[in-house]
Design a protein around this motif. Structure first.
Motif, PDB file in Angstrom:
ATOM      1  N   THR A 122       1.191  -1.568   0.230  1.00 56.49           N
ATOM      2  CA  THR A 122      -0.035  -0.153  -0.247  1.00 56.49           C
ATOM      3  C   THR A 122       1.058   1.392   0.367  1.00 56.49           C
ATOM      4  N   ALA A 123       1.095   1.554  -1.392  1.00 48.54           N
ATOM      5  CA  ALA A 123       2.894   2.973  -0.963  1.00 48.54           C
ATOM      6  C   ALA A 123       1.929   3.694  -1.003  1.00 48.54           C
ATOM      7  N   HIS A 124       1.990   4.650  -0.660  1.00 46.82           N
ATOM      8  CA  HIS A 124       1.326   5.827  -0.138  1.00 46.82           C
ATOM      9  C   HIS A 124       1.905   6.793   0.574  1.00 46.82           C
ATOM     10  N   GLU A 125       1.954   7.794   0.179  1.00 49.45           N
ATOM     11  CA  GLU A 125       2.889   9.202   0.979  1.00 49.45           C
ATOM     12  C   GLU A 125       2.461   9.293   2.065  1.00 49.45           C
ATOM     13  N   LEU A 126       1.430   9.442   2.544  1.00 49.99           N
ATOM     14  CA  LEU A 126       0.897   8.949   4.056  1.00 49.99           C
ATOM     15  C   LEU A 126       1.711   9.029   5.589  1.00 49.99           C
ATOM     16  N   LEU A 127       2.275   7.769   4.506  1.00 45.53           N
ATOM     17  CA  LEU A 127       3.087   6.514   5.301  1.00 45.53           C
ATOM     18  C   LEU A 127       4.794   6.619   5.409  1.00 45.53           C
ATOM     19  N   ASP A 128       5.212   7.817   5.489  1.00 44.82           N
ATOM     20  CA  ASP A 128       6.239   7.644   5.610  1.00 44.82           C
ATOM     21  C   ASP A 128       6.853   8.589   6.790  1.00 44.82           C
ATOM     22  N   GLN A 129       6.025   7.532   7.569  1.00 41.63           N
ATOM     23  CA  GLN A 129       6.616   7.914   9.194  1.00 41.63           C
ATOM     24  C   GLN A 129       7.260   9.311   9.677  1.00 41.63           C
ATOM     25  N   LYS A 130       7.093  10.614   9.211  1.00 42.13           N
ATOM     26  CA  LYS A 130       7.411  11.663   9.330  1.00 42.13           C
ATOM     27  C   LYS A 130       5.942  12.825   9.162  1.00 42.13           C
ATOM     28  N   THR A 131       4.488  12.070   8.655  1.00 38.03           N
ATOM     29  CA  THR A 131       3.368  12.958   8.086  1.00 38.03           C
ATOM     30  C   THR A 131       2.626  12.239   9.642  1.00 38.03           C
ATOM     31  N   VAL A 132       2.629  13.561  10.273  1.00 41.44           N
ATOM     32  CA  VAL A 132       0.748  13.074  10.867  1.00 41.44           C
ATOM     33  C   VAL A 132      -0.860  13.590  10.613  1.00 41.44           C
ATOM     34  N   PHE A 133      -1.392  12.938   9.776  1.00 40.88           N
ATOM     35  CA  PHE A 133      -2.484  13.267   9.092  1.00 40.88           C
ATOM     36  C   PHE A 133      -4.304  13.000   9.872  1.00 40.88           C
ATOM     37  N   GLN A 134      -5.385  13.876   9.352  1.00 36.32           N
ATOM     38  CA  GLN A 134      -6.489  13.630  10.140  1.00 36.32           C
ATOM     39  C   GLN A 134      -7.268  13.511   9.399  1.00 36.32           C
ATOM     40  N   THR A 135      -7.953  12.981   9.356  1.00 37.92           N
ATOM     41  CA  THR A 135      -9.530  13.304   8.350  1.00 37.92           C
ATOM     42  C   THR A 135     -10.605  13.177   9.268  1.00 37.92           C
ATOM     43  N   ALA A 136     -11.580  14.124   8.930  1.00 36.86           N
ATOM     44  CA  ALA A 136     -12.171  13.993   9.585  1.00 36.86           C
ATOM     45  C   ALA A 136     -14.286  14.651   8.626  1.00 36.86           C
ATOM     46  N   ASN A 137     -14.946  14.150   9.169  1.00 40.60           N
ATOM     47  CA  ASN A 137     -16.929  14.795   8.091  1.00 40.60           C
ATOM     48  C   ASN A 137     -17.551  15.554   9.788  1.00 40.60           C
ATOM     49  N   GLY A 138     -16.667  16.230  10.389  1.00 38.28           N
ATOM     50  CA  GLY A 138     -17.948  17.547  11.156  1.00 38.28           C
ATOM     51  C   GLY A 138     -18.370  16.334  12.058  1.00 38.28           C
ATOM     52  N   ASN A 139     -18.627  14.851  12.145  1.00 40.82           N
ATOM     53  CA  ASN A 139     -18.365  14.250  13.208  1.00 40.82           C
ATOM     54  C   ASN A 139     -17.782  13.329  13.687  1.00 40.82           C
ATOM     55  N   GLU A 140     -17.325  12.248  12.769  1.00 43.81           N
ATOM     56  CA  GLU A 140     -16.216  10.878  13.099  1.00 43.81           C
ATOM     57  C   GLU A 140     -14.886  11.547  12.310  1.00 43.81           C
ATOM     58  N   ARG A 141     -14.299  11.838  13.803  1.00 41.92           N
ATOM     59  CA  ARG A 141     -12.329  11.733  13.420  1.00 41.92           C
ATOM     60  C   ARG A 141     -11.578  10.739  13.044  1.00 41.92           C
ATOM     61  N   MET A 142     -10.713  10.560  12.509  1.00 40.90           N
ATOM     62  CA  MET A 142      -9.461   9.466  12.617  1.00 40.90           C
ATOM     63  C   MET A 142      -8.166  10.735  12.683  1.00 40.90           C
ATOM     64  N   TYR A 143      -7.194  10.201  13.359  1.00 43.96           N
ATOM     65  CA  TYR A 143      -6.235  10.740  13.325  1.00 43.96           C
ATOM     66  C   TYR A 143      -5.187   9.555  13.744  1.00 43.96           C
ATOM     67  N   MET A 144      -3.902  10.036  12.554  1.00 39.73           N
ATOM     68  CA  MET A 144      -2.629   9.026  12.615  1.00 39.73           C
ATOM     69  C   MET A 144      -1.799   9.278  12.998  1.00 39.73           C
ATOM     70  N   MET A 145      -0.265   8.926  13.871  1.00 38.08           N
ATOM     71  CA  MET A 145       0.756   9.650  13.745  1.00 38.08           C
ATOM     72  C   MET A 145       1.452   8.199  14.089  1.00 38.08           C
ATOM     73  N   PRO A 146       2.943   8.352  13.626  1.00 36.92           N
ATOM     74  CA  PRO A 146       3.973   7.142  13.764  1.00 36.92           C
ATOM     75  C   PRO A 146       3.440   7.037  15.212  1.00 36.92           C
ATOM     76  N   TYR A 147       4.596   6.257  15.407  1.00 32.23           N
ATOM     77  CA  TYR A 147       3.784   5.602  16.950  1.00 32.23           C
ATOM     78  C   TYR A 147       5.288   5.056  17.254  1.00 32.23           C
ATOM     79  N   ASP A 148       6.100   4.046  16.370  1.00 32.47           N
ATOM     80  CA  ASP A 148       7.967   3.562  16.669  1.00 32.47           C
ATOM     81  C   ASP A 148       7.745   3.418  15.426  1.00 32.47           C
TER      82      ASP A 148
END
Length: 474
Positions: free
Chosen positions: A277-303
């Motif tokens: 699943t090659a994707h620029e958001l998985l470079d371990q230097k990016t934090v991203f969030q996605t929201a629709n005004g009700n639900e929200r997903m937040y993703m960040m590097p863990y290790d």
């Protein structure tokens, strides 16, 4: 993790990290003239003596510490013996800060060992370069510095982007202020490594009660079904949002848990199953969030090998408790049902093992006041035990670290060398000033975190803006 290195308090700043520059000649003259006017006209307000300016200590670069062959021996004459309840981030940090300053302590933790239970997920250290160095940790080897933050809508439309790669494309230099993402257990282990070689950690100790006596504080513990007692001069509860010390300290809890009307579901996903699943958001230097005004997903590097996600949405308290009680599989299915969103979100959720998923209703408490501690004697709180907050501003661990350092430095400052601590009123000289500063500093974080719990699950999060979400209007 880091190789343990011993430290001792910097003699030039006495472990405080800052030195008193004294008053400028002009400030002294202004105060003296104002004092002369007051003496002639005493009906006027008495002038307040200006405070001296503080500067970062050049000897220790502000950490308050210097390397040493071994930590100083505990000074039981100069300092009171601390009983620290709770071996999480705040309690362990306080133990480390005491170790470096020769303050005698015993750290009590109810778990039987370090790995007895899951200790949370990822942390974002927003004051990492100052706070962590104050505990003798020069570098967090497992820490990851994020350089890019992106906000999306569920279809992948970018609402905003910010961070080092956005604002500073001309240089690769790392600024002094950066966010460091690290697994909670990795930070905790780095702190515990500082305590290696000491005999001051008591695993498997569940606090059942305490009472003040003529000679200090007597603590009662349950140790695998057996009762044991211990003595201390000063008790600090660093045992989390459901603090046993807090419950015992206040006969009637002044500020019970306050539900923030949402549930949080957390997961940790290895990057290896996502290699296709090659994707620029998985470079371990990016934090991203996605929201629709009700639900929200937040993703960040863990290790370096994992990514952490945090999914949240409004839910009635009873429903949140019920869903949490159903276990990891039910939580995972709920997230999958709600996140048919842009890549790589579905792929990450699908690849996350149920064993690494948990969920809980989100709570905080109304703010304590220093007056609440007036009759508490030599007993205090720090971290989530004193000022719990929602996870949406990432401030819980940061504030606990600052609390621990502030208390150790206050003890060092008020307990003078070559004197007995028994000549110092612990409540008046140490605990009340510490609690006042701690509660004042953390109050804005508690309020902002509660506000973020509302804003991040509302249409306000959908504003197009190159900057962090979660502020909103009070």
């Amino acid at each position: 993790m880091n190789t343990p290195t011993s430290h001792t308090a910097c003699p030039d700043c006495h472990g405080l990290g800052k030195q008193n520059r004294g008053l400028s000649k002009r400030a002294k003259q202004r105060y003296q003239k104002a004092l002369e006017v007051y003496q002639r006209f005493p009906d006027n307000p008495k002038p307040v003596k200006p405070k001296a300016h503080l500067q970062v200590c050049p000897s220790c670069s502000g950490s308050g510490l210097l390397p040493a062959p071994q930590p100083p021996k505990p000074d039981t004459t100069r300092f009171p013996h601390l009983a620290i309840i709770g071996g999480g981030i705040g309690g362990t940090a306080l133990a480390v800060a005491c170790l470096h300053r020769g303050i005698p302590f015993t750290l009590y933790e109810r778990d039987t060992d370090f790995a007895a239970r899951a200790q949370g997920y990822g942390l974002t250290l927003q004051q990492a370069h100052t706070a962590v160095k104050g505990f003798g940790i020069d570098r967090l080897e497992q820490g990851i510095v994020s350089t890019r933050h992106i906000a999306h809508t569920p279809d992948g439309t970018v609402l905003g982007e910010w961070g080092m790669r956005k604002w500073d494309t001309q240089t690769n230099a790392t600024p002094k202020r950066t966010n460091i993402h690290i697994a909670r257990q990795n930070l905790r282990l780095a702190l515990l490594n500082q305590l290696s070689g000491t005999d001051a950690i008591r695993w498997g100790h569940q606090l059942n009660g305490f009472k003040q006596t003529e000679t200090g504080i007597e603590l009662q513990f349950d140790i695998q079904g057996n009762t044991s007692t211990a003595q201390a001069d000063l008790l600090v509860g660093a045992d989390g949002i459901r603090s046993s010390v807090r419950a015992l300290l206040f006969e009637q809890e002044p500020y019970p848990l306050r539900y923030l009307d949402c549930i949080v579901i957390l997961g940790i996903c290895a990057l290896s199953p996502l290699k296709n699943t090659a994707h620029e958001l998985l470079d371990q230097k990016t934090v991203f969030q996605t929201a629709n005004g009700n639900e929200r997903m937040y993703m960040m590097p863990y290790d370096p090998e994992h990514i952490m996600w945090q999914f949240s949405y409004p839910l009635a308290e009873a429903e949140a408790k019920s869903l949490s009680a159903q276990g990891a599989e039910a939580l995972k299915k709920e997230v999958q049902k709600r996140t048919d969103w842009h890549a790589p979100i579905p792929q990450i959720i699908n690849a996350t093992p149920a064993a690494l998923i948990s969920g809980y209703p989100v709570y905080d408490r109304a703010l304590l006041t220093p007056q609440a501690f007036t009759s508490c004697g030599p007993v205090s709180l720090l971290g989530d035990a004193a000022h719990p907050m929602s996870p949406f501003k990432g401030q819980g661990a940061n504030q606990a670290l600052l609390d621990a350092l502030a208390l150790a430095r206050r003890i060092t400052k008020m307990c003078k060398p070559d004197t007995s601590w028994k000549q110092t009123n612990l409540r008046k000289k140490i605990l009340t000033p510490f609690e006042t500063e701690m509660l004042d500093r953390s109050a804005t974080k508690v309020k902002a975190s509660a506000r973020a719990a509302r804003v991040l699950h509302s249409d306000q999060v959908l504003q197009e803006r190159d900057g962090p979400r979660g502020g909103g209007k009070q």
